[in-house]
Write an enzyme that holds these catalytic residues in place. Structure first.
Site, PDB file in Angstrom:
ATOM      1  N   ASP A 140     -11.670   2.694   4.415  1.00 39.82           N
ATOM      2  CA  ASP A 140     -12.208   1.351   4.157  1.00 39.82           C
ATOM      3  C   ASP A 140     -13.733   1.349   4.022  1.00 39.82           C
ATOM      4  OD1 ASP A 140     -10.124  -0.512   3.920  1.00 39.82           O
ATOM      5  OD2 ASP A 140      -9.777  -0.506   6.083  1.00 39.82           O
ATOM      6  N   GLN A 182      -4.350  -1.611  10.175  1.00 37.98           N
ATOM      7  CA  GLN A 182      -4.198  -2.929   9.548  1.00 37.98           C
ATOM      8  C   GLN A 182      -4.665  -4.017  10.509  1.00 37.98           C
ATOM      9  OE1 GLN A 182      -3.117  -3.476   6.287  1.00 37.98           O
ATOM     10  NE2 GLN A 182      -3.638  -5.620   6.647  1.00 37.98           N
ATOM     11  N   LYS A 206       0.844  -1.208   0.000  1.00 39.90           N
ATOM     12  CA  LYS A 206       0.000   0.000   0.000  1.00 39.90           C
ATOM     13  C   LYS A 206       0.874   1.251   0.000  1.00 39.90           C
ATOM     14  CE  LYS A 206      -3.702  -2.421   2.436  1.00 39.90           C
ATOM     15  NZ  LYS A 206      -4.271  -2.796   3.751  1.00 39.90           N
TER      16      LYS A 206
END
Lengths: 286, 286
Positions: free
Chosen positions: A119, A96, A52
């Site tokens: 998200d 995460q 990422k």
């Protein structure tokens, strides 16, 4: 033979658009910034976060990776999150998963500022999606990426029979809501016993079961579009999806491969959404 | 012949339970209180509000009805709402729709304190339902009342083929979420053209189209449960539902009549939920 939906190619195209938007925002002195908090030593997590980070930097997005040790307390994680939640230069926050056992993951995840919820997992954002509110809100990256695929390949949704296999909060439910909002007739399957009864009439099937052989050719309506969210390892150690790709390719009109289908869309949508959050925050502050 | 699901009888039963809970709460010095804000002269609205008020008083719930004139400004409505939002003795707030034109109804509705959102329409509450969060939240009264019907008549949902016709935020969407959360395989229909294709395999159908003859006997699987949310007026001026009751009664196993089916459940669930909100607020404050 079915047309293969090329997730890598589409991700590249969207990433190029994202990079252009970053340039545009920077010309207005806004630098889109994604902050990732990584707690502990999970090697897969470290790998994901690195990829990422690399992708963000490639696209000109500022990427902050905050690494915290395995024995981090919930209070100290909360302190960092709280700081990021209030820092106007950070537009998107990702914690995460998985988190070490001493941390209440479900609780911590809910503490992310919904306006920085890259998200799209926060309750208020999920509620906006569910109610199809005419406002700006982030949406879970994987189903949102699948919607981009439908657009790119001109796959019509309005009035179509769409079946979503799986009702997770990360894929199944938001996928169903996106399809309902797009005007499809949507079925969400929870049990995987009588799948065929539903899928054999479906114009579109999204499989997110995480089970090999979820669909075979007989379960599929000729001409259907088959989207495979699965990332499974088969008996030979090969990465494969939920569905029998080779056989279904003979009857479907569109199908996503694994790898190279839905997978590449997720990070790409994460980057796109970081930039969107930066834009929205700019409008709000301006 | 189908079994008739008696909404009046069930509403009476639930109202008795609600009254008992009110007595119990009062013994702890908590008096559940519902505040209804009624703006303008709409006669139907005045009638609805009166019947809610009467029912609340019957059950021992304190009922405040705030009547405001037709020319009320948004600011003065907001002032009343704000006061109610912060008043700890008020547990449930309902703003009767429709509101006069000078008021942005959608905006005002969103300003109700989610913890007092007796209709379950606030985004955060809808999000909790959509994500099936393990927490307390109010749910839209009509679909919630339908769930009570399934419970009362021991109609199983787990693994059943359930079709919801209509995708409104008040009935269709929350109904679908409740059914998904209960483990059914759920289809949400948006277009009403090919309904039969879906309903003829369905164990449970919830119709919320507001259209006469939405379903005829041929559209229904023998032995199915048919829930009719419609409140329509037929060519003879008679109140009827969405479905052809007489014909479908010959094939279905359970069916709700109109009137006397889903209708009586809505006010009953409003009262039940007022008491729940009072209980939850007590736990929070205690």
């Amino acid at each position: 033979m079915a047309n293969i939906i090329d997730g890598r190619k589409l991700a590249k195209k969207i990433n190029n658009e994202t990079a252009e938007q970053v340039t545009e925002l920077k010309s207005k002195n806004i630098c889109p910034c994604l902050a990732v908090i990584l707690v502990g030593d999970d090697q897969a997590s470290h790998r994901y976060v690195r990829s990422k980070h690399r992708k963000a930097e490639q696209l000109g997005i500022k990427s902050i990776v905050k690494e915290m040790p395995e024995n981090t307390t919930q209070a100290s994680l909360m302190k960092v999150l709280d700081e990021y939640n209030h820092d106007d230069s950070i537009h998107a926050i990702l914690i995460q998963s998985p988190l070490p056992k001493q941390i209440d993951e479900k609780f911590i995840m809910k503490q992310i500022n919904p306006e920085k919820d890259v998200d799209g997992f926060q309750t208020i954002n999920a509620g906006n999606l569910f109610l199809n509110e005419p406002t700006n809100y982030p949406v879970a990256c994987t189903p949102n990426g699948i919607i981009q695929m439908f657009k790119e390949y001109n796959i019509e949704l309005e009035g179509k029979n769409a079946v979503v296999i799986g009702r997770s909060t990360i894929v199944g439910r938001p996928m169903a809501a996106l399809l309902i909002n797009a005007g499809a007739e949507v079925t969400v399957l929870n049990h995987f016993a009588d799948i065929s009864e539903y899928t054999k009439n479906a114009d579109i099937v999204v499989s997110a079961t995480g089970k090999l052989h979820t669909l075979t050719a007989e379960d599929v309506k000729p001409g259907a579009t088959i989207i495979d969210v699965g990332q499974n390892v088969d008996e030979n150690g090969k990465l494969v999806g939920d569905v029998d790709f080779d056989e279904i390719s003979k009857v479907a009109n569109y199908i996503t491969p694994v790898p190279g289908g839905v997978g590449p869309m997720t990070i790409c949508m994460l980057m796109k959404q970081t930039v969107q959050l930066a834009k929205w925050s700019d409008k709000q502050n301006g």
